[in-house]
Every structure is written in structure tokens, then in C-alpha cells.
Design a protein around this motif. Structure first.
Motif, PDB file in Angstrom:
ATOM      1  N   LEU A 146       3.785  -4.153   5.301  1.00 17.65           N
ATOM      2  CA  LEU A 146       2.703  -4.654   5.467  1.00 17.65           C
ATOM      3  C   LEU A 146       1.111  -3.817   5.422  1.00 17.65           C
ATOM      4  O   LEU A 146       0.167  -3.477   4.846  1.00 17.65           O
ATOM      5  N   LEU A 147       1.704  -2.419   5.668  1.00 18.69           N
ATOM      6  CA  LEU A 147       0.389  -1.472   5.894  1.00 18.69           C
ATOM      7  C   LEU A 147       0.944   0.002   4.570  1.00 18.69           C
ATOM      8  O   LEU A 147       1.898  -0.108   4.310  1.00 18.69           O
ATOM      9  N   PRO A 148      -0.615   0.058   4.582  1.00 19.15           N
ATOM     10  CA  PRO A 148      -0.244   1.659   3.539  1.00 19.15           C
ATOM     11  C   PRO A 148       0.565   2.496   3.698  1.00 19.15           C
ATOM     12  O   PRO A 148       1.276   2.747   5.350  1.00 19.15           O
ATOM     13  N   PRO A 149       1.044   3.271   2.562  1.00 14.49           N
ATOM     14  CA  PRO A 149       2.094   4.183   2.744  1.00 14.49           C
ATOM     15  C   PRO A 149       1.890   5.072   3.788  1.00 14.49           C
ATOM     16  O   PRO A 149       2.946   5.728   4.596  1.00 14.49           O
ATOM     17  N   SER A 150       1.079   5.967   4.041  1.00 10.76           N
ATOM     18  CA  SER A 150       1.051   6.462   5.147  1.00 10.76           C
ATOM     19  C   SER A 150       1.552   6.560   6.469  1.00 10.76           C
ATOM     20  O   SER A 150       1.677   7.371   7.079  1.00 10.76           O
ATOM     21  N   LEU A 151       0.837   5.367   7.207  1.00 12.06           N
ATOM     22  CA  LEU A 151       1.040   4.819   7.643  1.00 12.06           C
ATOM     23  C   LEU A 151       2.445   4.323   8.555  1.00 12.06           C
ATOM     24  O   LEU A 151       2.940   4.044   9.420  1.00 12.06           O
ATOM     25  N   CYS A 152       2.677   3.695   7.333  1.00 16.08           N
ATOM     26  CA  CYS A 152       4.751   3.056   7.114  1.00 16.08           C
ATOM     27  C   CYS A 152       5.157   4.514   7.574  1.00 16.08           C
ATOM     28  O   CYS A 152       6.267   3.907   8.565  1.00 16.08           O
ATOM     29  N   SER A 153       5.003   5.371   6.731  1.00 15.20           N
ATOM     30  CA  SER A 153       5.596   6.599   7.195  1.00 15.20           C
ATOM     31  C   SER A 153       5.708   6.677   8.404  1.00 15.20           C
ATOM     32  O   SER A 153       6.781   7.905   9.719  1.00 15.20           O
ATOM     33  N   LYS A 154       4.943   6.710   9.498  1.00 13.80           N
ATOM     34  CA  LYS A 154       4.496   8.015  10.703  1.00 13.80           C
ATOM     35  C   LYS A 154       5.340   6.444  11.750  1.00 13.80           C
ATOM     36  O   LYS A 154       5.906   6.500  12.627  1.00 13.80           O
ATOM     37  N   ILE A 155       5.436   5.189  11.452  1.00 15.71           N
ATOM     38  CA  ILE A 155       5.850   4.156  11.976  1.00 15.71           C
ATOM     39  C   ILE A 155       6.951   4.259  12.251  1.00 15.71           C
ATOM     40  O   ILE A 155       8.736   4.090  13.029  1.00 15.71           O
ATOM     41  N   GLY A 156       8.083   4.568  10.402  1.00 13.77           N
ATOM     42  CA  GLY A 156       8.950   4.728  10.401  1.00 13.77           C
ATOM     43  C   GLY A 156       9.747   6.146  11.794  1.00 13.77           C
ATOM     44  O   GLY A 156      10.797   6.357  11.822  1.00 13.77           O
ATOM     45  N   HIS A 157       8.940   6.381  11.326  1.00 12.01           N
ATOM     46  CA  HIS A 157       8.830   7.995  12.606  1.00 12.01           C
ATOM     47  C   HIS A 157       8.995   7.668  13.841  1.00 12.01           C
ATOM     48  O   HIS A 157       9.930   7.913  13.976  1.00 12.01           O
ATOM     49  N   THR A 158       8.367   6.710  14.515  1.00  9.01           N
ATOM     50  CA  THR A 158       8.048   6.063  15.618  1.00  9.01           C
ATOM     51  C   THR A 158       9.736   5.299  16.296  1.00  9.01           C
ATOM     52  O   THR A 158      10.155   5.682  17.165  1.00  9.01           O
TER      53      THR A 158
END
Length: 301
Positions: free
Chosen positions: A74-86
Motif C-alpha cells: 500500500l505504501l511507496p517503495p522507499s517506505l516499503c523497503s524500511k517496513i520489510g527490513h523491520t
């Protein structure tokens, strides 16, 4: 009748597009937002996205769209990447430690609220039974806390099925007490970011310093920015402490915290811009233009 409005944003510069979207999303009312972009979701995925008003159900769906390797969501790629890392850090944490060996540091602030909400949704997605094992949360109470913070923490206990360990002391002393009262804890999940004081050199998994009680600090949001935090909270309709809506950007005790002066606006400015603002002349925390001013309302003493 529910209506959907489609807004298309285009740019050859993905970074500029994400930045523009972030600002727009923060200006919009706190409502459910679906992002439709070819690089993120197909039209069928947008159409089939859940319309539940329960943020945890929505994030449960989000977790099916985001993997530790980083995929569309649902979120932009830059934030998706950080969520994925979390999420990958959660995965590693529960591979290295038993569930009962991990506690979560939570004081009602915006950063740890993001961490707690994501962790709760991650565990729900993994099928964790909270009726059998509640999340263990450490709340170290600051000197003279805001009543709004205390109320929000109490509400969060119910919202996220928490077992709250509450201590009124300095952090180092509180951890010493924790060693005695809860000797099973070996790791503490924390919501610090690299821009926080003394956090610039931290790594994802950082043992406490030699002079502190021995714990593994799991720093789940180190690379998140101030705007990342607000984008997640706002777009996903996550409940957060109401002080952030009346000009506070970083919270401590009543005597050490005031509204951020960089959010102060005149009545004339409110009328001219139509920006969201509370009576008293302060915009919400998510309207802060310069992230370097996040702690401007905090005492330097």
C-alpha cells in the motif's frame, strides 16, 4: 455510499514522486488511502483491497504484500523497503530468542507506536495466540508524565493485548530492576532512530554498554525518518497519542516538553492556507517541514 477517488501522480524521478506523495498524504484527512501505481499494485489488487476500518486487519493484509526482501504494498517503495527490513528484524529476533525472552520498550511515543503496531500485526500474521501469550512491554515512566500519554498507554494495553511492566525510574535503574523482577528477558525491542540522541552509531542488534545491565537492544526503526513514521501512522490510520495533534513533536515529561515553536501559526495564516491547525495556533506534528526541528520543543537541560 462509499466512493473512491483516483488521483494519479506522475514523475520521472521516483524520489521526487515519493516526497510529493508523502506531503499530500499528510495533508489529507486521516482516512483510508489506497495507492494505485503500476510499480506497486495492479488494478485488481487495488479493487480487492480490504475496506475494514480495523487498522490491524488492514496491516495484516499489508504484511502479505511486504516481505523482508521488499515487494509491493500500500505504501511507496522507499517506505516499503524500511517496513520489510523491520519485519526481517522481527523474524530474526524470534529465531534467536524465545517469545518470553523478548520485551518491547513502549512509552506512548510515535516511534514506538509504529514499532508496536507493526510487531503486533506481524505476530497476528504469524498466527500468534495472544490469549495464551501476551506481548511483554516495558513502560519506563518519565518524571511528571502527561495525562494524555498515560491514558494512551493504558488504551494501548487493551488494543494490543499487552502485559505492561511499569517502572518509575531512570532507564538504567529501571533495567537493573527488570533484571531482578523479570530475569527471563534477554532482548528489548526499541523504537529509536538514527537521528535520536546517541543513536547515530547504533546497529540493528546492539548489546547494551558495559556499564548497563546486559540486554540485546533490537533497534527496529533505525533507518526510518520522521516523515516515514508519520506517513505510516496517518495512511494506515493507526491510533497515536493526541498530543501530536496539538503541536507536540517529541514527548518527555510535562516540565520538559512544550509545543514545537516551528509549528506555531497565526490566525491569518490559518485562514490563508486552510492548513489543519488547532485552537491555540499550533499545527499537528505531521506538518513539521524540517525534520531537524523534531526536538525543538524539548528541554535542553
Amino acid at each position: 455510499v462509499n466512493h473512491r477517488v483516483k488521483l494519479t501522480m506522475e514523475s520521472e524521478d521516483l524520489h521526487a514522486l515519493d516526497k510529493a506523495y508523502t506531503r499530500l498524504a499528510l495533508l489529507l484527512p486521516k482516512v483510508r488511502i489506497l495507492i494505485s501505481r503500476d510499480v506497486m499494485m495492479s488494478s485488481s489488487e487495488v479493487h480487492n483491497a480490504p475496506q475494514s476500518t480495523d487498522p490491524r486487519k488492514e496491516i495484516g493484509w499489508l504484511l502479505t504484500k511486504v516481505s523482508p526482501g521488499g515487494v509491493s504494498s500500500l505504501l511507496p517503495p522507499s517506505l516499503c523497503s524500511k517496513i520489510g527490513h523491520t519485519l526481517s528484524m522481527f523474524e530474526r529476533a524470534y529465531q534467536e530468542y524465545e517469545f518470553q525472552e523478548v520485551c518491547v520498550a513502549f512509552n506512548g511515543g510515535k516511534d514506538c507506536t509504529v514499532m508496536l503496531d507493526l510487531l503486533h500485526s506481524y505476530l497476528v500474521h504469524k498466527g500468534h495466540d495472544f490469549s495464551q501469550q501476551k506481548l511483554q512491554v516495558l513502560y519506563v515512566v518519565c518524571s511528571k508524565p502527561f495525562p494524555e500519554v498515560e491514558t494512551f498507554v493504558d488504551e494501548s494495553v487493551s488494543r494490543y493485548s499487552l502485559n505492561l511492566v511499569k517502572m518509575e525510574d531512570k532507564m538504567q535503574n529501571a533495567l537493573c530492576q527488570l533484571k531482578t523482577s523479570h530475569p527471563q528477558f534477554k532482548a528489548i525491542m526499541m523504537g529509536q532512530r538514527h537521528t535520536d540522541p546517541y543513536c547515530a552509531k547504533l546497529s540493528d542488534f546492539s548489546p547494551t554498554d558495559n556499564s548497563w545491565p546486559e540486554y540485546m537492544r533490537i533497534n527496529c526503526l533505525l533507518d526510518w525518518s520522521y516523515m516515514d513514521v508519520w506517513m505510516f501512522l496517518r495512511i494506515m490510520s493507526i491510533e497515536y497519542c493526541p498530543l501530536y495533534d496539538i503541536g507536540y513533536t517529541s514527548l518527555d515529561g510535562v516540565e520538559d516538553t512544550e509545543e514545537n515553536p516551528h509549528l506555531a501559526v497565526s490566525t491569518e495564516m490559518q485562514l490563508l492556507t486552510g492548513q489543519p491547525c488547532v485552537t491555540g495556533g499550533y499545527q499537528p506534528a505531521y506538518m513539521l517541514a524540517n525534520e531537524e526541528h523534531e526536538r525543538a520543543g524539548r528541554s535542553t537541560s
